[in-house]
Write a protein that holds these residues in place. Structure first.
Motif, PDB file in Angstrom:
ATOM      1  N   ALA A 188       0.838  -1.215   0.000  1.00 22.95           N
ATOM      2  CA  ALA A 188       0.000   0.000   0.000  1.00 22.95           C
ATOM      3  C   ALA A 188       0.865   1.253   0.000  1.00 22.95           C
ATOM      4  N   GLY A 189       1.923   1.256   0.804  1.00 27.02           N
ATOM      5  CA  GLY A 189       2.805   2.422   0.853  1.00 27.02           C
ATOM      6  C   GLY A 189       3.511   2.671  -0.468  1.00 27.02           C
ATOM      7  N   ILE A 190       4.011   1.603  -1.088  1.00 26.49           N
ATOM      8  CA  ILE A 190       4.713   1.738  -2.373  1.00 26.49           C
ATOM      9  C   ILE A 190       3.767   2.258  -3.451  1.00 26.49           C
ATOM     10  N   LEU A 191       2.549   1.684  -3.503  1.00 31.75           N
ATOM     11  CA  LEU A 191       1.572   2.140  -4.499  1.00 31.75           C
ATOM     12  C   LEU A 191       1.185   3.595  -4.277  1.00 31.75           C
ATOM     13  N   ALA A 192       1.078   4.007  -3.007  1.00 27.18           N
ATOM     14  CA  ALA A 192       0.718   5.403  -2.712  1.00 27.18           C
ATOM     15  C   ALA A 192       1.784   6.360  -3.219  1.00 27.18           C
ATOM     16  N   VAL A 193       3.046   6.033  -2.976  1.00 23.85           N
ATOM     17  CA  VAL A 193       4.144   6.908  -3.404  1.00 23.85           C
ATOM     18  C   VAL A 193       4.230   6.963  -4.928  1.00 23.85           C
ATOM     19  N   ILE A 194       4.171   5.780  -5.574  1.00 29.88           N
ATOM     20  CA  ILE A 194       4.250   5.744  -7.040  1.00 29.88           C
ATOM     21  C   ILE A 194       3.063   6.469  -7.657  1.00 29.88           C
ATOM     22  N   SER A 225      -5.929   1.808  -5.495  1.00 29.29           N
ATOM     23  CA  SER A 225      -5.550   0.460  -5.063  1.00 29.29           C
ATOM     24  C   SER A 225      -4.860   0.511  -3.714  1.00 29.29           C
ATOM     25  N   SER A 226      -3.962   1.487  -3.548  1.00 28.10           N
ATOM     26  CA  SER A 226      -3.269   1.655  -2.276  1.00 28.10           C
ATOM     27  C   SER A 226      -4.260   1.910  -1.148  1.00 28.10           C
ATOM     28  N   ALA A 249      -0.067   3.766  10.445  1.00 28.13           N
ATOM     29  CA  ALA A 249      -0.277   5.183  10.762  1.00 28.13           C
ATOM     30  C   ALA A 249       0.501   6.080   9.809  1.00 28.13           C
ATOM     31  N   ALA A 250       1.728   5.704   9.485  1.00 31.04           N
ATOM     32  CA  ALA A 250       2.550   6.515   8.577  1.00 31.04           C
ATOM     33  C   ALA A 250       1.901   6.632   7.197  1.00 31.04           C
ATOM     34  N   ILE A 251       1.347   5.532   6.704  1.00 37.22           N
ATOM     35  CA  ILE A 251       0.672   5.572   5.403  1.00 37.22           C
ATOM     36  C   ILE A 251      -0.547   6.488   5.465  1.00 37.22           C
ATOM     37  N   GLY A 252      -1.312   6.406   6.549  1.00 37.41           N
ATOM     38  CA  GLY A 252      -2.486   7.269   6.702  1.00 37.41           C
ATOM     39  C   GLY A 252      -2.125   8.737   6.737  1.00 37.41           C
ATOM     40  N   PHE A 253      -1.070   9.080   7.476  1.00 38.16           N
ATOM     41  CA  PHE A 253      -0.636  10.478   7.520  1.00 38.16           C
ATOM     42  C   PHE A 253      -0.101  10.939   6.162  1.00 38.16           C
ATOM     43  N   TYR A 254       0.479  10.008   5.404  1.00 39.89           N
ATOM     44  CA  TYR A 254       0.930  10.353   4.047  1.00 39.89           C
ATOM     45  C   TYR A 254      -0.263  10.705   3.169  1.00 39.89           C
ATOM     46  N   SER A 272      -3.078  11.907   4.254  1.00 41.97           N
ATOM     47  CA  SER A 272      -3.593  13.178   4.755  1.00 41.97           C
ATOM     48  C   SER A 272      -2.782  14.355   4.233  1.00 41.97           C
ATOM     49  N   ALA A 273      -1.472  14.194   4.172  1.00 30.91           N
ATOM     50  CA  ALA A 273      -0.603  15.297   3.754  1.00 30.91           C
ATOM     51  C   ALA A 273      -0.580  15.492   2.244  1.00 30.91           C
ATOM     52  N   ASN A 274      -0.694  14.391   1.482  1.00 30.71           N
ATOM     53  CA  ASN A 274      -0.511  14.478   0.025  1.00 30.71           C
ATOM     54  C   ASN A 274      -1.786  14.270  -0.771  1.00 30.71           C
ATOM     55  N   GLY A 275      -2.824  13.712  -0.120  1.00 35.55           N
ATOM     56  CA  GLY A 275      -4.065  13.501  -0.837  1.00 35.55           C
ATOM     57  C   GLY A 275      -4.031  12.258  -1.697  1.00 35.55           C
ATOM     58  N   ILE A 276      -5.129  12.016  -2.413  1.00 31.71           N
ATOM     59  CA  ILE A 276      -5.291  10.875  -3.304  1.00 31.71           C
ATOM     60  C   ILE A 276      -5.386  11.385  -4.736  1.00 31.71           C
ATOM     61  N   VAL A 277      -4.616  10.791  -5.627  1.00 33.59           N
ATOM     62  CA  VAL A 277      -4.630  11.200  -7.035  1.00 33.59           C
ATOM     63  C   VAL A 277      -5.889  10.652  -7.688  1.00 33.59           C
ATOM     64  N   SER A 278      -6.905  11.497  -7.857  1.00 32.47           N
ATOM     65  CA  SER A 278      -8.141  11.057  -8.494  1.00 32.47           C
ATOM     66  C   SER A 278      -8.966  12.275  -8.884  1.00 32.47           C
ATOM     67  N   GLU A 279      -9.576  12.195 -10.067  1.00 31.01           N
ATOM     68  CA  GLU A 279     -10.456  13.267 -10.515  1.00 31.01           C
ATOM     69  C   GLU A 279     -11.709  13.339  -9.639  1.00 31.01           C
ATOM     70  N   MET A 280     -12.087  12.202  -9.054  1.00 30.55           N
ATOM     71  CA  MET A 280     -13.309  12.151  -8.251  1.00 30.55           C
ATOM     72  C   MET A 280     -13.158  12.902  -6.926  1.00 30.55           C
ATOM     73  N   THR A 281     -11.922  13.164  -6.494  1.00 33.27           N
ATOM     74  CA  THR A 281     -11.714  13.808  -5.193  1.00 33.27           C
ATOM     75  C   THR A 281     -11.569  15.321  -5.306  1.00 33.27           C
TER      76      THR A 281
END
Length: 531
Positions: free
Chosen positions: A321-327, A339-340, A382-387, A389-398
């Motif tokens: 999940a963390g790797i997918l979030a960063v990529i 997916s992340s 927790a670290a992934i969740g804060f990531y 929160s700080a960076n958001g989710i890449v999506s047109e729907m958001t």
């Protein structure tokens, strides 16, 4: 094609009846010893070739006879395929190379004619006959390599025409017929399946890869339309291969590895579709999410039989999940971010459910609070969740909901931090104190830790200038107050309780001071804005 079937279905059925009679006569004559094998092969070659030549001659005379011509040439091709099945598969009289040459020649000739004159019915007859021949023959000797070489030639040619002419029924018949032949081969021969690389698993894997690539190419050539039959058959292809592979490899390989392979393949396929279409369609979504589901099912079996299985699952899937979030953030890929998020939410719920009975994950046989594998699991989530929160989710729907989502992710992450504090303090008393004394001290310590947690929430709210965390911290502090005054005051150990209440009082005063400072900063900013 639908019009042709309605008009000529009786003729097609007649072709199949004649082919079945021809094959039955072949088998019966062999059993009775009426004629030699060479004579049977020669008769089959002459009959098939003669019908093909007669059909071509008839086509040159009258264009109105095209349907009859297609039936005649198709029947000739079917008889030739039956002859190859008899000589190369049923009785092993021909070597695989001779069968390959003969099959290639007949298939190439029929395909060239069909391509040139749009003879759709011809190809359907030839394909049906080519698949029916080995099914009706059911060899007495194990000429399996020749059989699958035979099927490879059929599938390659008919898939090519299916893609080039957009005759979808050819790839549908080829797909269903080939897997049916595989099932009959497996039941009839009962081949040995010992080991990881037995012949049955090789052929099943070859069919799986062939159709996966074939359906992708077909969709790409069809104006990059990846929905419809190509999607359904591609998914069915994975299901069929998975079922056969799990059955064949049982006892040799855990099914989690098979699910992992299928999951990775379908996620790769979905990524390719997404890259080609440049949008999130049903085809890419179904393959990506289907692949992700396979991986999740496989991951649920990691560490099976081991006490540390829950920890392994959290680290593996939390890491993914963390790797997918960063990529996803770097490449701006919506599907990776979503997916992340799905993985993170799933594994978070799973960890909250199993953490109370999971091993502590001690290092070197010694339990150290917050320095153990269990604590690292909480910290990773927790670290992934804060990531998020700080960076958001890449999506047109958001779009337009960034602030709301940031707050939600931060709150979920703070809940994880609260779980971390609770579990670690609970484990301290389970490890280092006797049970009688541990129960009371544990409750008092939890009250203090939750009070500190409420303080952290107020600090976070002041740092991020968000009132939401003040409300959340206030709710936690009220719960702690109710617990401390109505539950923790029962029993003995009064000195400890006095200390706890004093600490909670100090935390409350500190929170008041933080609120006061925050309001002063807000008032100052409002004054500057008015000026």
């Amino acid at each position: 094609m639908e019009h042709i079937l309605r008009k000529h279905w009786t003729s097609l059925l007649g072709v199949l009846f004649i082919l079945a009679a021809f094959i039955t006569l072949f088998k019966y004559s062999m059993e009775q010893g009426w004629i030699t094998d060479s004579m049977k092969i020669g008769f089959g070659l002459l009959s098939g070739t003669g019908l093909g030549i007669a059909g071509l001659a008839l086509a040159n005379r009258n264009i109105k006879w095209q349907s009859s011509v297609q039936i005649m040439i198709g029947l000739g091709a079917c008889i030739l395929y039956s002859t190859f099945s008899f000589a190369g598969i049923y009785y092993g009289l021909w070597s695989p190379m001779i069968v390959l040459i003969g099959m290639t020649a007949v298939t190439a000739g029929v395909s060239a004619y069909a391509y040139r004159f749009d003879s759709r019915m011809l190809m359907s007859i030839a394909l049906a006959g080519g698949l029916l021949s080995p099914l009706l023959m059911q060899p007495v000797t194990d000429q399996v390599f020749t059989l699958f070489l035979y099927l490879f030639v059929l599938n390659s040619a008919f898939f090519f025409l299916s893609i080039a002419k957009r005759w979808s029924e050819l790839r549908i018949i080829a797909f269903l017929g080939t897997w049916l032949v595989y099932a009959v081969y497996f039941v009839h021969f009962d081949p040995p399946i010992d080991g990881l690389w037995s012949m049955p698993i090789r052929y099943a894997l070859a069919a799986f890869v062939f159709y996966l690539v074939g359906f992708l190419l077909s969709s790409w050539k069809n104006n990059r339309c990846f929905d419809g039959w190509n999607l359904y058959l591609s998914l069915a292809n994975g299901v069929l291969f998975g079922c056969w592979a799990i059955y064949i490899l049982q006892g040799d390989l855990h099914y989690a590895y098979i699910l992992t392979l299928i999951g990775l393949v379908y996620m790769l396929s979905g990524a390719i579709i997404f890259r080609l279409t440049k949008e999130f369609q049903m085809a890419s979504a179904s393959q990506l999410l289907g692949g992700l589901l396979m991986l999740l099912l496989a991951a649920s079996q990691l560490g099976g039989g081991m006490e540390s299985k829950p920890l392994i699952n959290v680290f593996v899937w939390g890491g993914i999940a963390g790797i997918l979030a960063v990529i996803g953030q770097i490449k701006h890929r919506t599907i990776l971010s979503l997916s992340s998020l799905v993985i993170w939410l799933s594994i978070g719920i799973y960890w909250f459910a199993v953490t109370w009975s999971s091993p502590r994950g001690e290092w070197f046989g010694t339990y150290i609070p917050f320095l153990n594998w269990g604590a690292m699991s909480w910290i990773l989530l927790a670290a992934i969740g804060f990531y998020y929160s700080a960076n958001g989710i890449v999506s047109e729907m958001t779009k337009g909901f960034e602030k709301l989502l940031s707050n939600i992710f931060a709150l979920l992450s703070h809940l994880i931090v609260g779980g971390l504090l609770t579990v670690q303090i609970q484990n301290v008393y389970l490890v280092y104190y006797e049970k009688a004394a541990a129960d009371q001290l544990l409750q008092l310590s939890l009250s203090v830790s939750w009070g500190i947690y409420a303080l952290l929430l107020f600090l976070w709210g002041a740092y991020r200038r968000q009132a939401l965390f003040r409300f959340f911290g206030a709710a936690v502090l009220l719960i702690v107050a109710i617990k401390a005054m109505f539950l923790d005051l029962e029993g003995e150990e009064m000195l400890y309780k006095v200390a706890v209440l004093l600490i909670l009082g100090g935390i409350s005063f500190l929170i008041s001071w933080i609120n006061g400072k925050w309001k002063e900063e807000q008032n100052d900013s409002l004054v500057k804005t008015d000026l």
